[in-house]
Design a protein around this motif. Structure first.
Motif, PDB file in Angstrom:
ATOM      1  N   PRO A  64      39.004  49.253  45.830  1.00 19.54           N
ATOM      2  CA  PRO A  64      40.139  48.711  46.584  1.00 19.54           C
ATOM      3  C   PRO A  64      41.398  48.701  45.717  1.00 19.54           C
ATOM      4  N   LEU A  65      42.514  49.123  46.292  1.00 18.20           N
ATOM      5  CA  LEU A  65      43.754  49.161  45.513  1.00 18.20           C
ATOM      6  C   LEU A  65      44.116  47.783  44.962  1.00 18.20           C
ATOM      7  N   GLY A  66      43.740  46.742  45.672  1.00 21.76           N
ATOM      8  CA  GLY A  66      44.031  45.382  45.213  1.00 21.76           C
ATOM      9  C   GLY A  66      43.336  45.017  43.917  1.00 21.76           C
ATOM     10  N   ASN A  67      42.275  45.775  43.549  1.00 24.78           N
ATOM     11  CA  ASN A  67      41.549  45.489  42.305  1.00 24.78           C
ATOM     12  C   ASN A  67      42.194  46.137  41.089  1.00 24.78           C
ATOM     13  N   ILE A  68      43.192  46.999  41.300  1.00 26.57           N
ATOM     14  CA  ILE A  68      43.855  47.654  40.179  1.00 26.57           C
ATOM     15  C   ILE A  68      44.864  46.694  39.567  1.00 26.57           C
ATOM     16  N   SER A  69      44.746  46.477  38.267  1.00 28.43           N
ATOM     17  CA  SER A  69      45.672  45.576  37.582  1.00 28.43           C
ATOM     18  C   SER A  69      46.187  46.226  36.311  1.00 28.43           C
ATOM     19  N   VAL A  70      47.427  45.899  35.967  1.00 24.57           N
ATOM     20  CA  VAL A  70      48.046  46.371  34.731  1.00 24.57           C
ATOM     21  C   VAL A  70      48.464  45.136  33.936  1.00 24.57           C
ATOM     22  N   PHE A  71      47.624  44.777  32.960  1.00 29.36           N
ATOM     23  CA  PHE A  71      47.865  43.578  32.152  1.00 29.36           C
ATOM     24  C   PHE A  71      48.090  42.344  33.042  1.00 29.36           C
ATOM     25  N   GLY A  72      47.201  42.224  34.042  1.00 28.20           N
ATOM     26  CA  GLY A  72      47.262  41.062  34.925  1.00 28.20           C
ATOM     27  C   GLY A  72      48.145  41.224  36.140  1.00 28.20           C
ATOM     28  N   TRP A  73      48.977  42.263  36.152  1.00 27.05           N
ATOM     29  CA  TRP A  73      49.860  42.508  37.302  1.00 27.05           C
ATOM     30  C   TRP A  73      49.151  43.411  38.301  1.00 27.05           C
ATOM     31  N   HIS A  74      49.144  43.015  39.575  1.00 28.18           N
ATOM     32  CA  HIS A  74      48.489  43.784  40.633  1.00 28.18           C
ATOM     33  C   HIS A  74      49.560  44.507  41.460  1.00 28.18           C
ATOM     34  N   PRO A  75      49.832  45.778  41.138  1.00 32.93           N
ATOM     35  CA  PRO A  75      50.930  46.486  41.819  1.00 32.93           C
ATOM     36  C   PRO A  75      50.706  46.670  43.310  1.00 32.93           C
ATOM     37  N   PHE A  76      49.447  46.627  43.781  1.00 34.76           N
ATOM     38  CA  PHE A  76      49.169  46.852  45.203  1.00 34.76           C
ATOM     39  C   PHE A  76      48.780  45.565  45.920  1.00 34.76           C
ATOM     40  N   GLY A  77      49.024  44.431  45.274  1.00 32.68           N
ATOM     41  CA  GLY A  77      48.726  43.149  45.898  1.00 32.68           C
ATOM     42  C   GLY A  77      47.249  42.996  46.211  1.00 32.68           C
ATOM     43  N   ALA A  78      46.958  42.561  47.434  1.00 27.23           N
ATOM     44  CA  ALA A  78      45.560  42.348  47.841  1.00 27.23           C
ATOM     45  C   ALA A  78      45.076  43.445  48.791  1.00 27.23           C
ATOM     46  N   SER A  79      45.640  44.635  48.674  1.00 32.31           N
ATOM     47  CA  SER A  79      45.294  45.735  49.580  1.00 32.31           C
ATOM     48  C   SER A  79      43.800  46.062  49.529  1.00 32.31           C
ATOM     49  N   THR A  80      43.211  46.251  50.706  1.00 33.08           N
ATOM     50  CA  THR A  80      41.799  46.633  50.791  1.00 33.08           C
ATOM     51  C   THR A  80      41.624  48.146  50.942  1.00 33.08           C
ATOM     52  N   THR A  81      42.729  48.886  51.011  1.00 39.53           N
ATOM     53  CA  THR A  81      42.636  50.350  51.069  1.00 39.53           C
ATOM     54  C   THR A  81      41.951  50.858  49.815  1.00 39.53           C
ATOM     55  N   GLN A  82      41.004  51.776  49.989  1.00 37.87           N
ATOM     56  CA  GLN A  82      40.189  52.210  48.861  1.00 37.87           C
ATOM     57  C   GLN A  82      40.645  53.564  48.321  1.00 37.87           C
ATOM     58  N   ILE A  83      40.376  53.784  47.027  1.00 38.16           N
ATOM     59  CA  ILE A  83      40.748  55.015  46.341  1.00 38.16           C
ATOM     60  C   ILE A  83      39.608  55.416  45.407  1.00 38.16           C
ATOM     61  N   TYR A  84      39.482  56.697  45.148  1.00 37.53           N
ATOM     62  CA  TYR A  84      38.424  57.191  44.260  1.00 37.53           C
ATOM     63  C   TYR A  84      38.776  56.854  42.812  1.00 37.53           C
ATOM     64  N   VAL A  85      37.844  56.233  42.106  1.00 34.73           N
ATOM     65  CA  VAL A  85      38.068  55.781  40.734  1.00 34.73           C
ATOM     66  C   VAL A  85      38.459  56.938  39.809  1.00 34.73           C
ATOM     67  N   GLY A  86      37.859  58.116  40.013  1.00 35.58           N
ATOM     68  CA  GLY A  86      38.124  59.248  39.133  1.00 35.58           C
ATOM     69  C   GLY A  86      39.600  59.619  39.078  1.00 35.58           C
ATOM     70  N   ILE A  87      40.281  59.545  40.222  1.00 32.07           N
ATOM     71  CA  ILE A  87      41.712  59.880  40.263  1.00 32.07           C
ATOM     72  C   ILE A  87      42.522  58.850  39.491  1.00 32.07           C
ATOM     73  N   VAL A  88      42.181  57.558  39.653  1.00 31.03           N
ATOM     74  CA  VAL A  88      42.888  56.502  38.924  1.00 31.03           C
ATOM     75  C   VAL A  88      42.719  56.687  37.418  1.00 31.03           C
ATOM     76  N   ALA A  89      41.483  56.947  36.978  1.00 30.72           N
ATOM     77  CA  ALA A  89      41.216  57.135  35.552  1.00 30.72           C
ATOM     78  C   ALA A  89      41.950  58.363  35.009  1.00 30.72           C
ATOM     79  N   LEU A  90      42.005  59.440  35.796  1.00 26.81           N
ATOM     80  CA  LEU A  90      42.703  60.654  35.360  1.00 26.81           C
ATOM     81  C   LEU A  90      44.199  60.397  35.209  1.00 26.81           C
ATOM     82  N   LEU A  91      44.785  59.627  36.125  1.00 29.49           N
ATOM     83  CA  LEU A  91      46.205  59.299  36.022  1.00 29.49           C
ATOM     84  C   LEU A  91      46.489  58.498  34.752  1.00 29.49           C
ATOM     85  N   VAL A  92      45.610  57.561  34.436  1.00 29.14           N
ATOM     86  CA  VAL A  92      45.756  56.794  33.193  1.00 29.14           C
ATOM     87  C   VAL A  92      45.666  57.731  31.990  1.00 29.14           C
ATOM     88  N   ASN A  93      44.712  58.637  32.027  1.00 29.85           N
ATOM     89  CA  ASN A  93      44.533  59.635  30.967  1.00 29.85           C
ATOM     90  C   ASN A  93      45.827  60.418  30.749  1.00 29.85           C
TER      91      ASN A  93
END
Length: 544
Positions: free
Chosen positions: A472-501
């Motif tokens: 869920p996008l709401g579970n993504i946090s950057v040093f405690g900040w949740h840029p997507f709030g409490a959104s329940t829209t889901q995303i594939y973890v691999g894409i998130v990790a690749l963007l961080v990379n």
């Protein structure tokens, strides 16, 4: 015990076993005591052989049982496999051609070989090699999951170690003819495997719908089933919460597939650039087959098919849906052919994957750190032994560990292999990224991706961690900040990790360039990425 099915299955299995041993004489080179010959089939496979080999490698037994099972359980989300394999080939068309050329000029056998040549860093090459091996191991184990689903449906698989004896025997035979024949064995067997699968799917997709009232009735039955479940994410159409997951899962899977070492093995074994180009055009035929295959999940709903209960866990094994559907609705002799198609569909990719993992071990660990002056014959012997260890490690994993853990590991494997994209795929076009940045990006992407996967739970199946790859996008946090709030829209973890990379790699590269850090030595030349097999710069195998 389903005797008719078992006899037909055994006859076809015996056929491919004989073919596996005879493959050592097929398109024979001077010797199999060379990694280019044993591990890459002499690098001389033409268009048809490559088409069957790569198709047999990418469309596996697990695909055969898992995609319809996902459609059976989750509905439209399972159809992500179709757009994933459609966008795949345009994405990789040009990179694979470049990879073939530079590998042929320099004698590279693995993607880690290329990374070492591109950056002059054996440490970065080691990271790529270890990632490839770790990501491939659960993939091999999953082929056993597909094979076991068939064995269960024929009444051949019970509980305990003795219950796994048929599985052990099948992989012992596979290990023996792969040890003898190398990549030529799965290349030859792939002809039988793919012909059987095309036959079974085409018959199933015509015969079964007519038996259950046509496609309209089948879709109505599927929708009625999903309407009766408490889940808000299943159904024959996507929902607002899983559309992004569907798109990113398809994109992430497409980006990851040819980063797996076993996928590149089939490409590097081909004769030339034109062979690869023809295959990138022709391989989407398998995508059509996959789309038809996926719909069998809905057919199973309409047929009232029930999965076999796993005796060890007490839970229904949805991977048995397709074998059970075939066993209940086909004549016994044709069900045997269908079971053989799935079973042989496990052997071909398992052989290629074990060879690819063995190539990585031999070239990028054994030769690099244990015996730098290893002869070609010693390399080949080491690869053969490593392939045996890999295969039986996969069997032990299935026998002694819950098979569900292999599926969980495969979820992690997809996220892991995506972290090699900057060092392998992007490096085919540019050395802009600094070698330190690639290592830092890999560490950041890998660490964040594993942390996200660890925190994904599913109370419905009693799992608190590693219960899926949808975040869920709401579970993504950057040093405690949740840029997507409490959104329940889901995303594939691999894409998130690749963007961080990629973000980390860009930042570290800018710092490195500002500081003037040395960025390794490029052993390749720009012209290396464009040569074909008739170019005089392409060395004969004996010169590698």
């Amino acid at each position: 015990m389903q005797w008719t099915e078992l006899i037909v299955f055994s006859a076809l299995f015996l056929l491919v076993t004989v073919m596996g041993f005879l493959a050592a004489r097929w398109q024979k080179g001077d010797t199999l005591e060379h990694l280019d010959e044993w591990g890459l089939g002499g690098r001389k496979f033409g268009s048809w052989i490559t088409w069957f080999l790569v198709g047999g490698d990418l469309y596996t037994a697990y695909t055969f049982v898992a995609v319809p099972a996902l459609m059976f359980g989750a509905g439209a989300l399972g159809f992500y496999a179709l757009p994933y394999t459609i966008i795949l080939y345009p994405l990789v068309f040009l990179p694979l051609v470049r990879m073939w050329s530079v590998s042929r000029v320099h004698g590279y056998v693995t993607p880690a070989d290329f990374v070492k040549g591109r950056y002059g860093s054996h440490w970065l090459a080691l990271i790529i090699a270890v990632t490839g091996i770790v990501a491939t191991m659960p993939y091999i184990a999953l082929q056993l999951v597909g094979l076991e689903a068939v064995l269960r449906s024929m009444g051949l698989n019970g509980s305990g170690i003795l219950g796994h004896l048929p599985l052990f025997v099948a992989f012992l035979i596979l290990a023996l003819y792969t040890y003898q024949s190398g990549l030529r064995a799965p290349a030859l067997i792939a002809f039988v495997k793919d012909i059987l699968i095309y036959l079974v799917i085409l018959v199933a997709i015509i015969y079964l719908p007519s038996k259950f009232g046509g496609w309209g009735e089948i879709f109505n039955d599927a929708q009625a089933k999903f309407d009766a479940t408490p889940s808000k994410t299943d159904g024959i159409l996507l929902t607002g919460t899983n559309q992004l997951q569907y798109a990113t899962l398809a994109l992430g899977s497409a980006l990851a597939l040819f980063l797996y070492p076993h996928s590149l093995t089939g490409i590097l074994a081909s004769r030339g650039r034109n062979v690869i180009k023809r295959n990138m055009v022709a391989l989407p035929a398998y995508s059509l087959l996959l789309g038809l295959l996926a719909l069998l999940g809905f057919v199973a709903i309409s047929a009232g098919t029930k999965p076999i209960v796993n005796q060890a866990t007490g839970r229904p094994d949805t991977n048995t849906i397709v074998p059970e559907l075939f066993g209940a609705n086909f004549p016994s002799w044709f069900a045997g052919i269908a079971f053989a198609a799935i079973g042989i569909g496990a052997l071909v990719p398992a052989a290629i994957m074990s060879i690819a993992a063995a190539n990585l071990w031999t070239r990028n660990v054994y030769k690099e750190y244990m015996k730098k002056n290893a002869t070609p014959a010693e390399e080949a012997k080491q690869a053969k032994l490593a392939s045996l260890v890999v295969k039986f490690g996969a069997v032990a994993f299935i026998v002694f560990v819950d098979p569900q853990f292999s599926i969980d590991l495969q979820l992690m494997g997809g996220v892991m292999i995506l972290q090699t994209l900057p060092a392998v795929a992007i490096a085919l076009y540019t050395r802009w990224f600094h070698v330190y940045a690639l290592v830092a990006g890999w560490i950041a992407g890998m660490g964040y991706g594993m942390w996200l996967l660890y925190n994904i739970g599913n109370p419905a199946i009693g799992k608190a961690h590693f219960a899926g790859s949808a975040l869920p996008l709401g579970n993504i946090s950057v040093f405690g900040w949740h840029p997507f709030g409490a959104s329940t829209t889901q995303i594939y973890v691999g894409i998130v990790a690749l963007l961080v990379n990629l973000v980390v790699a860009v930042v570290v590269t800018l710092i490195a360039k500002k500081a003037g850090w040395f960025n390794g030595t490029d052993q390749t030349d720009p012209s290396d990425y464009h040569v074909d097999e008739d170019n005089p710069r392409v060395k004969p195998i004996a010169a590698h």
